[in-house]
Design a protein around this motif. Structure first.
Motif, PDB file in Angstrom:
ATOM      1  N   ASN A   6      -3.644   1.585   9.349  1.00 26.51           N
ATOM      2  CA  ASN A   6      -2.696   2.616   8.910  1.00 26.51           C
ATOM      3  C   ASN A   6      -3.369   3.472   7.826  1.00 26.51           C
ATOM      4  OD1 ASN A   6      -2.595   0.627   6.963  1.00 26.51           O
ATOM      5  ND2 ASN A   6      -0.387   0.507   6.839  1.00 26.51           N
ATOM      6  N   HIS A   7      -2.719   4.554   7.433  1.00 22.90           N
ATOM      7  CA  HIS A   7      -3.268   5.516   6.463  1.00 22.90           C
ATOM      8  C   HIS A   7      -4.662   5.989   6.888  1.00 22.90           C
ATOM      9  CE1 HIS A   7       0.189   4.792   3.974  1.00 22.90           C
ATOM     10  NE2 HIS A   7       0.002   3.493   4.118  1.00 22.90           N
ATOM     11  N   THR A   8      -4.834   6.165   8.175  1.00 28.34           N
ATOM     12  CA  THR A   8      -6.130   6.569   8.731  1.00 28.34           C
ATOM     13  C   THR A   8      -5.897   7.704   9.731  1.00 28.34           C
ATOM     14  OG1 THR A   8      -6.995   4.345   8.419  1.00 28.34           O
ATOM     15  CG2 THR A   8      -8.114   5.731  10.044  1.00 28.34           C
ATOM     16  N   ARG A   9      -6.361   8.885   9.363  1.00 27.49           N
ATOM     17  CA  ARG A   9      -6.055  10.080  10.158  1.00 27.49           C
ATOM     18  C   ARG A   9      -7.209  10.449  11.088  1.00 27.49           C
ATOM     19  NH1 ARG A   9      -3.170  15.098   9.345  1.00 27.49           N
ATOM     20  NH2 ARG A   9      -2.213  14.213   7.494  1.00 27.49           N
ATOM     21  N   TRP A  58       3.591  15.176  17.093  1.00 29.72           N
ATOM     22  CA  TRP A  58       2.271  15.753  16.776  1.00 29.72           C
ATOM     23  C   TRP A  58       1.373  15.795  18.020  1.00 29.72           C
ATOM     24  CZ3 TRP A  58       4.890  12.505  13.455  1.00 29.72           C
ATOM     25  CH2 TRP A  58       5.107  12.947  12.163  1.00 29.72           C
ATOM     26  N   ASP A 117       4.981  17.686   8.928  1.00 35.52           N
ATOM     27  CA  ASP A 117       4.675  16.761   7.841  1.00 35.52           C
ATOM     28  C   ASP A 117       5.587  16.965   6.636  1.00 35.52           C
ATOM     29  OD1 ASP A 117       2.481  15.290   8.982  1.00 35.52           O
ATOM     30  OD2 ASP A 117       1.441  17.225   8.995  1.00 35.52           O
ATOM     31  N   TYR A 140     -12.462   9.840  12.187  1.00 37.11           N
ATOM     32  CA  TYR A 140     -11.256   9.576  11.404  1.00 37.11           C
ATOM     33  C   TYR A 140     -11.581   9.367   9.923  1.00 37.11           C
ATOM     34  CZ  TYR A 140     -12.582   4.619  12.109  1.00 37.11           C
ATOM     35  OH  TYR A 140     -13.242   3.413  12.163  1.00 37.11           O
ATOM     36  N   ALA A 185       0.918  10.526  19.711  1.00 34.12           N
ATOM     37  CA  ALA A 185       1.228  11.077  18.392  1.00 34.12           C
ATOM     38  C   ALA A 185       2.641  11.662  18.291  1.00 34.12           C
ATOM     39  CB  ALA A 185       0.179  12.120  18.010  1.00 34.12           C
ATOM     40  N   GLU A 202      -3.382   5.224  12.657  1.00 35.34           N
ATOM     41  CA  GLU A 202      -2.122   5.855  12.252  1.00 35.34           C
ATOM     42  C   GLU A 202      -2.363   6.589  10.941  1.00 35.34           C
ATOM     43  OE1 GLU A 202       1.138   6.567  13.027  1.00 35.34           O
ATOM     44  OE2 GLU A 202       1.103   7.388  11.001  1.00 35.34           O
ATOM     45  N   LYS A 203      -2.043   7.882  10.901  1.00 32.11           N
ATOM     46  CA  LYS A 203      -2.388   8.675   9.702  1.00 32.11           C
ATOM     47  C   LYS A 203      -1.519   8.337   8.495  1.00 32.11           C
ATOM     48  CE  LYS A 203       0.396  12.775  10.683  1.00 32.11           C
ATOM     49  NZ  LYS A 203       0.452  14.206  10.753  1.00 32.11           N
ATOM     50  N   GLY A 204      -0.286   7.881   8.738  1.00 25.64           N
ATOM     51  CA  GLY A 204       0.586   7.467   7.632  1.00 25.64           C
ATOM     52  C   GLY A 204       0.760   5.964   7.708  1.00 25.64           C
ATOM     53  N   THR A 206      -9.255  13.094  12.640  1.00 26.97           N
ATOM     54  CA  THR A 206      -9.482  14.490  12.247  1.00 26.97           C
ATOM     55  C   THR A 206     -10.117  15.302  13.369  1.00 26.97           C
ATOM     56  OG1 THR A 206     -11.565  13.758  11.312  1.00 26.97           O
ATOM     57  CG2 THR A 206      -9.714  13.988   9.772  1.00 26.97           C
TER      58      THR A 206
END
Ligand SMILES: Cc1cc2nc3c(=O)[nH]c(=O)nc-3n(C[C@H](O)[C@H](O)[C@H](O)COP(=O)(O)OP(=O)(O)OC[C@H]3O[C@@H](n4cnc5c(N)ncnc54)[C@H](O)[C@@H]3O)c2cc1C
Length: 535
Positions: free
Chosen positions: A175-178, A216, A282, A194, A213, A36-38, A180
């Motif tokens: 979490n906090h892992t995007r 997204w 975003d 990522y 997503a 999860e990017k956020g 890319t």
């Protein structure tokens, strides 16, 4: 770069859809990595109206979605029984409404047929006098009213309960892992690249990658060299830090859409708008005219609404499936699972559309599709298996309160997040100390969240344990919370200050649209005081 890990499935997105798929697949014995990017639930899920409902208005144009949604809501309220609560609406009918009282009652009679599926009661027709006795804030101009029963839930906790159970069954969730990049080998997607919160990059190989997503999804699909078409629609809410009405209220907006005002555990959500969205996902702003649109609709049925002080707004973008021409509000809330093998991309599946209220079914069907691709035979168990905290009955809140020296309200709040596991959270020497009195949050729960619930920022703590969700909006508790979380996670003094500042900056963006200029001046003073404190 660290060496690649290998999993059966990598899931992109930690909203309710991704969390539901992670739980389902791990319970079926597959190895899962969710990225999860956020923060979990910080996308569309967290800015929803917090309702587990069937959606009676879809009956007019999308009967099947109401049926599926009501059925799945029935499963969700069973497996999450300790964190859901009944929400009873009073729907006033005014002289020139789109639906007169007979039409409204007929619609409710049809909806009543679905209500038992989600363990809800049938409607009741009220005279204007009866409705006013129940809800004195309503306009005396109404002709009558009907009631309607739905369910409420804290979507942040629902997401986290799914993540928690997935992890308990062997999944990894970050979490906090995007993500890319999708790693491709010829026509196949074979993994992801990522970037984690500390900036490190990694790879994970997977036999199937699931794109969950939300809005997204098109962006993630394009990383896999394919496409998914959505018609994203923005919705906002105004948030009041207290209860305004005895019952939830639904009414008609100037353009005939249904609006709702619902008290959820002490704060009130008033929403929502539904507008095609073309901007940056975003950075979704709330505009003054959207706030006015909602207030105008409610003032007609609840004349004193402008006298209440909102504390913030929320904004989110629905991942609605693409359809040309229809008016936003009339778009179907159905969902679709895209196996991109059809476009020549193997090992890649997207789940898009749908609703919070049928996330479990969406997860089940997505997991079925993944299992078919992997030749894995295991059936879904999520319709019956309780989520963490709902496995057993809750003990009376008053007993927890007495045992740990907290107020009964703090114990009730704790139970609304942790269900039958609430007492275990208070097994800490700081159990009786409060972080904030207006949103009764104990220090023990914040410490627990920092250690066990992947809280990495104060905004994460807002989502996980309701930090700064009360009337003070953080003025009385954020500095102290920063000290507590910082102590547990090893933040330096500068990092603690920066965390508090970052929280204030973020929450200001949500507050500005509902503040008059006097409110802005107060905000400047509060920020000035913060700088003074730190210096
Ligand atoms: C205003 C509003 C009110 C609503 N009210 C209700 C309601 O009351 N009841 C109901 O049933 N439904 C409601 N809905 C619909 C419901 O909220 C959504 O259908 C649902 O929450 C979508 O969940 P999701 O997990 O698919 O998307 P999201 O919650 O948006 O999750 C997708 C996640 O993917 C992550 N992500 C994106 N790109 C990447 C990447 N590259 N790497 C890693 N992660 C990534 C995002 O950060 C995000 O957290 C509402 C929607 C809106 C907008």
């Amino acid at each position: 770069m660290s060496p690649p890990s290998a999993h059966d499935v990598v899931i992109i997105g930690g909203g309710i859809t991704g969390a539901g798929v992670a739980r389902d697949l791990s319970l079926r014995g597959l190895s899962v990595l969710l990225l999860e990017k956020g923060d979990y639930g910080a996308g569309t899920t967290g800015s929803s109206s917090w309702m587990i409902h069937g959606g009676p208005r879809y009956l007019e144009f999308d009967w099947n979605t109401t049926r599926l949604s009501t059925q799945d809501a029935g499963h969700i309220v069973t497996i999450a029984r300790n964190i859901v609560y009944r929400v009873v609406f009073v729907i006033p009918v005014l002289p020139h409404d789109k639906n007169n009282i007979e039409r409204m009652e007929t619609a409710m009679e049809v909806y009543d047929r679905f209500q038992p599926l989600k363990k809800s009661h049938s409607h009741v027709r009220l005279t204007a006098e009866e409705a006013l006795a129940l809800e004195p804030g309503l306009t005396p101009d109404m002709i009558g009213a009907v009631t309607m029963e739905e369910w409420g839930v804290d979507p942040h906790r629902l997401v986290f309960a799914n993540i928690q159970d997935a992890v308990a069954h062997g999944a990894r969730a970050l979490n906090h892992t995007r993500v890319t990049e999708l790693i491709r080998d010829g026509g196949s997607v074979i993994g992801v690249r990522y970037r984690t919160a500390d900036g490190a990059t990694s790879e994970a190989r997977a036999r199937v990658v699931v794109n969950a997503a939300g809005p997204w999804a098109p962006e993630v699909a394009s990383m896999g060299g394919t496409s998914v078409e959505l018609r994203p629609a923005k919705g906002i809410h105004i948030v009041y830090p207290h209860r305004i009405s005895n019952f939830a209220i639904s009414c008609e907006s100037i353009d005939g859409r249904d609006l709702l005002m619902v008290s959820h555990a002490g704060f009130t959500l008033l929403g929502t708008t539904d507008d095609d969205f073309y901007g940056d996902l975003d950075s979704v702003d709330v505009h003054a005219d959207e706030v006015d649109y909602l207030l105008q609709g409610f003032e007609r049925v609840f004349p004193s609404i402008r006298k209440y002080r909102p504390v913030r707004t929320t904004a989110g973008v629905r991942p609605t499936l693409f359809k040309w021409r229809h008016y936003e509000d009339e778009l179907s809330r159905r969902y679709e699972i895209f196996d991109h093998e059809k476009e020549g991309v193997n090992g890649f599946v997207t789940i898009a559309g749908g609703k919070l209220s049928m996330y479990r079914l969406m997860a089940e069907e997505t997991s079925d599709a993944v299992c078919r691709k992997l030749g894995h035979q295991a059936s879904c168990v999520t319709a019956r298996r309780p989520l963490p905290g709902s496995e057993s009955d809750m003990e009376p809140a008053a007993e927890i309160a007495q045992r740990y020296g907290v107020t009964a309200l703090a114990a009730v709040k704790l139970q609304s997040r942790h269900g039958s596991r609430a007492a275990a959270v208070l097994e800490d020497p700081c159990a009786g100390r409060m972080v904030c009195r207006c949103e009764p949050l104990t220090e023990a729960e914040l410490v627990y969240a920092a250690h066990n619930e992947q809280v990495r920022s104060l905004a994460d703590a807002f989502r996980r344990v309701g930090l700064a969700a009360g009337p003070c909006a953080g003025a009385a508790c954020v500095i102290r919370a920063s000290e507590i979380v910082g102590r547990e996670l090893g933040w330096s003094a500068a990092q603690r200050f920066e965390a508090a500042r970052e929280f204030y900056r973020g929450s200001w963006l949500g507050r500005a649209p509902v503040m008059a200029q006097a409110g802005w001046a107060q905000e400047e003073l509060a920020l000035g005081a913060l700088r003074g404190l730190v210096n």
